[in-house]
Design a protein around this motif. Structure first.
Motif, PDB file in Angstrom:
ATOM      1  N   GLY A 150      26.993 -14.478  68.476  1.00 38.34           N
ATOM      2  CA  GLY A 150      26.965 -15.378  68.697  1.00 38.34           C
ATOM      3  C   GLY A 150      27.380 -15.768  70.762  1.00 38.34           C
ATOM      4  N   VAL A 151      27.336 -16.061  71.388  1.00 34.83           N
ATOM      5  CA  VAL A 151      27.011 -16.577  72.816  1.00 34.83           C
ATOM      6  C   VAL A 151      28.003 -17.514  72.947  1.00 34.83           C
ATOM      7  N   CYS A 152      29.136 -17.112  73.171  1.00 37.76           N
ATOM      8  CA  CYS A 152      29.811 -18.044  73.841  1.00 37.76           C
ATOM      9  C   CYS A 152      29.736 -18.277  75.553  1.00 37.76           C
ATOM     10  N   GLY A 153      28.847 -19.373  75.688  1.00 37.23           N
ATOM     11  CA  GLY A 153      28.767 -19.472  76.998  1.00 37.23           C
ATOM     12  C   GLY A 153      29.118 -20.605  77.991  1.00 37.23           C
ATOM     13  N   HIS A 154      29.202 -20.622  78.640  1.00 41.35           N
ATOM     14  CA  HIS A 154      28.935 -21.451  79.749  1.00 41.35           C
ATOM     15  C   HIS A 154      29.365 -23.048  79.507  1.00 41.35           C
ATOM     16  N   LYS A 155      28.038 -23.346  79.074  1.00 42.82           N
ATOM     17  CA  LYS A 155      27.428 -24.604  77.921  1.00 42.82           C
ATOM     18  C   LYS A 155      26.970 -25.277  77.069  1.00 42.82           C
ATOM     19  N   ASP A 156      26.987 -24.242  76.178  1.00 41.15           N
ATOM     20  CA  ASP A 156      26.613 -24.214  74.715  1.00 41.15           C
ATOM     21  C   ASP A 156      27.046 -22.702  74.352  1.00 41.15           C
ATOM     22  N   THR A 209      21.836 -24.137  68.509  1.00 40.61           N
ATOM     23  CA  THR A 209      22.603 -23.864  69.346  1.00 40.61           C
ATOM     24  C   THR A 209      23.255 -25.087  69.251  1.00 40.61           C
ATOM     25  N   PHE A 210      25.159 -24.801  69.465  1.00 35.38           N
ATOM     26  CA  PHE A 210      25.800 -25.809  69.086  1.00 35.38           C
ATOM     27  C   PHE A 210      26.067 -26.362  70.626  1.00 35.38           C
ATOM     28  N   GLU A 211      25.149 -27.674  70.497  1.00 33.50           N
ATOM     29  CA  GLU A 211      25.515 -28.333  72.576  1.00 33.50           C
ATOM     30  C   GLU A 211      26.916 -28.636  73.547  1.00 33.50           C
ATOM     31  N   GLY A 212      27.069 -27.944  74.373  1.00 34.59           N
ATOM     32  CA  GLY A 212      28.536 -29.348  74.786  1.00 34.59           C
ATOM     33  C   GLY A 212      29.311 -28.569  74.262  1.00 34.59           C
ATOM     34  N   LEU A 213      29.628 -27.027  73.288  1.00 39.77           N
ATOM     35  CA  LEU A 213      31.115 -26.675  73.156  1.00 39.77           C
ATOM     36  C   LEU A 213      31.447 -25.379  73.382  1.00 39.77           C
ATOM     37  N   GLY A 214      30.388 -25.219  75.315  1.00 38.71           N
ATOM     38  CA  GLY A 214      31.056 -24.010  75.909  1.00 38.71           C
ATOM     39  C   GLY A 214      32.677 -23.891  76.785  1.00 38.71           C
ATOM     40  N   MET A 215      32.355 -23.777  77.314  1.00 35.10           N
ATOM     41  CA  MET A 215      33.966 -24.046  78.254  1.00 35.10           C
ATOM     42  C   MET A 215      33.668 -25.221  79.396  1.00 35.10           C
ATOM     43  N   ALA A 249      25.419 -14.294  57.535  1.00 33.42           N
ATOM     44  CA  ALA A 249      25.197 -12.583  58.113  1.00 33.42           C
ATOM     45  C   ALA A 249      25.699 -11.378  57.300  1.00 33.42           C
ATOM     46  N   GLN A 250      25.423 -10.320  57.800  1.00 31.03           N
ATOM     47  CA  GLN A 250      25.654  -9.080  56.771  1.00 31.03           C
ATOM     48  C   GLN A 250      26.931  -8.361  58.329  1.00 31.03           C
ATOM     49  N   ALA A 251      26.093  -8.808  59.646  1.00 28.95           N
ATOM     50  CA  ALA A 251      26.596  -8.087  60.827  1.00 28.95           C
ATOM     51  C   ALA A 251      27.602  -9.461  61.074  1.00 28.95           C
ATOM     52  N   PHE A 252      28.430  -9.429  62.273  1.00 27.88           N
ATOM     53  CA  PHE A 252      27.727 -10.540  62.970  1.00 27.88           C
ATOM     54  C   PHE A 252      28.653  -9.672  64.475  1.00 27.88           C
ATOM     55  N   TYR A 253      28.311 -10.176  65.656  1.00 28.36           N
ATOM     56  CA  TYR A 253      28.263  -9.709  67.205  1.00 28.36           C
ATOM     57  C   TYR A 253      28.607 -10.918  68.718  1.00 28.36           C
ATOM     58  N   LEU A 254      29.871 -11.387  68.580  1.00 25.42           N
ATOM     59  CA  LEU A 254      30.219 -11.481  69.805  1.00 25.42           C
ATOM     60  C   LEU A 254      30.331 -11.523  71.443  1.00 25.42           C
ATOM     61  N   VAL A 255      29.883 -12.381  71.914  1.00 26.27           N
ATOM     62  CA  VAL A 255      28.989 -11.637  73.113  1.00 26.27           C
ATOM     63  C   VAL A 255      29.281 -13.219  74.277  1.00 26.27           C
ATOM     64  N   GLY A 256      29.283 -12.526  75.315  1.00 27.37           N
ATOM     65  CA  GLY A 256      29.146 -13.918  76.386  1.00 27.37           C
ATOM     66  C   GLY A 256      30.494 -14.295  77.017  1.00 27.37           C
ATOM     67  N   GLY A 257      30.808 -14.927  78.253  1.00 27.78           N
ATOM     68  CA  GLY A 257      32.339 -15.167  78.955  1.00 27.78           C
ATOM     69  C   GLY A 257      33.771 -15.467  78.329  1.00 27.78           C
ATOM     70  N   ASN A 258      32.885 -16.377  77.680  1.00 23.56           N
ATOM     71  CA  ASN A 258      34.098 -17.183  76.246  1.00 23.56           C
ATOM     72  C   ASN A 258      34.821 -15.892  75.307  1.00 23.56           C
ATOM     73  N   ALA A 259      33.844 -14.800  74.908  1.00 24.14           N
ATOM     74  CA  ALA A 259      33.834 -14.780  73.538  1.00 24.14           C
ATOM     75  C   ALA A 259      35.451 -13.953  73.441  1.00 24.14           C
ATOM     76  N   PRO A 260      36.139 -13.548  74.962  1.00 25.93           N
ATOM     77  CA  PRO A 260      37.245 -12.610  74.124  1.00 25.93           C
ATOM     78  C   PRO A 260      38.668 -14.136  73.964  1.00 25.93           C
ATOM     79  N   ASN A 311      34.765  -6.196  84.809  1.00 24.80           N
ATOM     80  CA  ASN A 311      36.238  -5.874  84.167  1.00 24.80           C
ATOM     81  C   ASN A 311      35.486  -6.936  83.191  1.00 24.80           C
ATOM     82  N   THR A 312      37.080  -6.620  82.354  1.00 27.69           N
ATOM     83  CA  THR A 312      36.417  -6.658  80.779  1.00 27.69           C
ATOM     84  C   THR A 312      35.461  -8.555  80.308  1.00 27.69           C
ATOM     85  N   GLN A 313      35.741  -9.444  80.924  1.00 22.87           N
ATOM     86  CA  GLN A 313      35.470 -10.938  80.451  1.00 22.87           C
ATOM     87  C   GLN A 313      33.604 -10.000  81.608  1.00 22.87           C
ATOM     88  N   TRP A 314      33.419  -9.860  82.515  1.00 19.70           N
ATOM     89  CA  TRP A 314      31.551  -9.519  82.862  1.00 19.70           C
ATOM     90  C   TRP A 314      31.400  -8.546  81.815  1.00 19.70           C
TER      91      TRP A 314
END
Length: 377
Positions: free
Chosen positions: A189-195, A214-220, A300-311, A343-346
């Protein structure tokens, strides 16, 4: 440092919409030098006279580049564009018009960090990551970038030619795809700026549409824009992020409230804070609903969360996926400990390209640490 004919400069770059970021590794006779670079993602047109007459020193925020496009030389300003706050890029630019200047600026910034390198004695190896929505065009973008690099380019008034160049495009998620065991189906899962993107991973590689989504328009940016029109979208996003990160900890929200108060008129502050909470909850509700109705992601058997909004989403995704949710605490800590700029967010924003960086330079990450780099093969 005395560089030999065998010197190699490895660059691994994520060209995401919130920033251009990545890692470099200079491998030369006698040692290696490694670092992290990030720059605002903006690209603007530049007059030739401005390129030639502007003698500003290079910074991590602003770069000037020139390169050949067909029979003409074009001029671009990359990063922080004077007179334009936030993340504002000319909407008429093609993807190649955006990618090439970003990557060339990154190359220049890397050379600034290792000034002893003489490009005409160095092999440049570039791997660039594209958002999944742009992946179908990677071959053309690869070709455009190679053409510009092989023909030489200008960076802040300096002409740069490398002895040899390799360039390869990767889809976002390619770095994280090196972590799951090859015999399971995983999602990143990539929680990004736009999507919000959900990248399917099988056999150590990310998959394109339709398995990935892609879940469009659901970023920060959608939350920021629904709350107010900030004079600086980046500062606004940072303030909203801090407020949302503490949403479940009301006793710790005072500092975030003060930051928002500096951007919002006092009589509207409480209304905007309520809108911020409601915007976030609406986004999460839509993300959860779409995942629940998507058999692939949900199973999913494994799910990883990344991206600036992941925290700010981490606890919610953990509850949604249960034991399939794989925390990245060890990798995040190691990344932020190793590079002082992170830092953590970066770290959540850079971890995908970091994993790619490790992989293509012959290293692997495990919970026990990183396998040591042993030089180019």
């Amino acid at each position: 440092m005395n560089f030999s004919q065998g010197a190699i400069l490895h660059l691994n770059i994520d060209t995401g919409s919130s920033s251009t970021r990545g890692f470099f590794l200079a491998d030369f006779d006698g040692g290696t030098y490694e670092g992290f670079i990030h720059q605002p993602p903006n690209v603007g047109f530049l007059m030739q006279s401005n390129y030639e007459n502007d003698k500003r020193r290079s910074t991590t925020k602003t770069s000037r580049v020139t390169f050949r496009q067909g029979s003409d030389w074009v001029f671009r300003i990359v990063g922080e564009i004077p007179g334009h706050a936030g993340t504002k890029t000319d909407p008429n630019m093609s993807k190649a018009d955006l990618l090439v200047p970003k990557v060339l600026a990154f190359v220049g910034l890397a050379l600034d960090r290792v000034p002893e390198l003489s490009p005409d004695r160095v092999k440049l190896v570039i791997n660039f990551m594209l958002p999944i929505s742009e992946w179908t065009e990677y071959a053309d973008l690869e070709s455009d970038l190679l053409s510009c690099l092989l023909g030489g380019f200008g960076y802040n008034g300096r002409h740069i030619d490398f002895a040899a160049v390799d360039a390869k495009g990767y889809m976002e998620g390619a770095g994280m795809a090196t972590i799951p065991p090859p015999d399971i189906t995983a999602y990143v899962g990539v929680c990004g700026h736009k999507d919000a993107n959900f990248i399917a991973v099988e056999d150590g590689r990310p998959l394109a549409y339709p398995k990935s989504k892609t879940f469009e328009g659901l970023g920060m940016s959608s939350i920021v824009n629904s709350v107010m029109h900030f004079t600086d979208d980046v500062q606004g996003a940072k303030a909203v992020f801090r407020f949302l990160a503490l949403m479940d900890k009301p006793n710790k929200q005072d500092q975030a409230r003060k930051e928002l108060a500096a951007l919002i008129k006092p009589h509207r502050l409480e209304q905007k804070l309520t809108q911020t909470r409601e915007g976030f909850n609406k986004n999460w509700g839509e993300i959860k609903q779409r995942i629940d109705s998507d058999r692939g992601i949900k199973q999913a058997q494994a799910f990883y969360l990344v991206g600036g909004n992941a925290p700010i989403y981490k606890s919610r995704f953990k509850a949604l996926f249960g034991s399939a949710f794989k925390p990245l605490n060890g990798a995040i800590k190691q990344l932020s400990d190793e590079f002082e700029e992170i830092n953590t967010q970066w770290a959540y924003r850079a971890i995908d390209v970091w994993m790619l960086h490790l992989h293509v330079t012959g290293r692997t990450w495990t919970p026990k640490g990183v396998k040591e780099y042993v030089g180019a093969k």
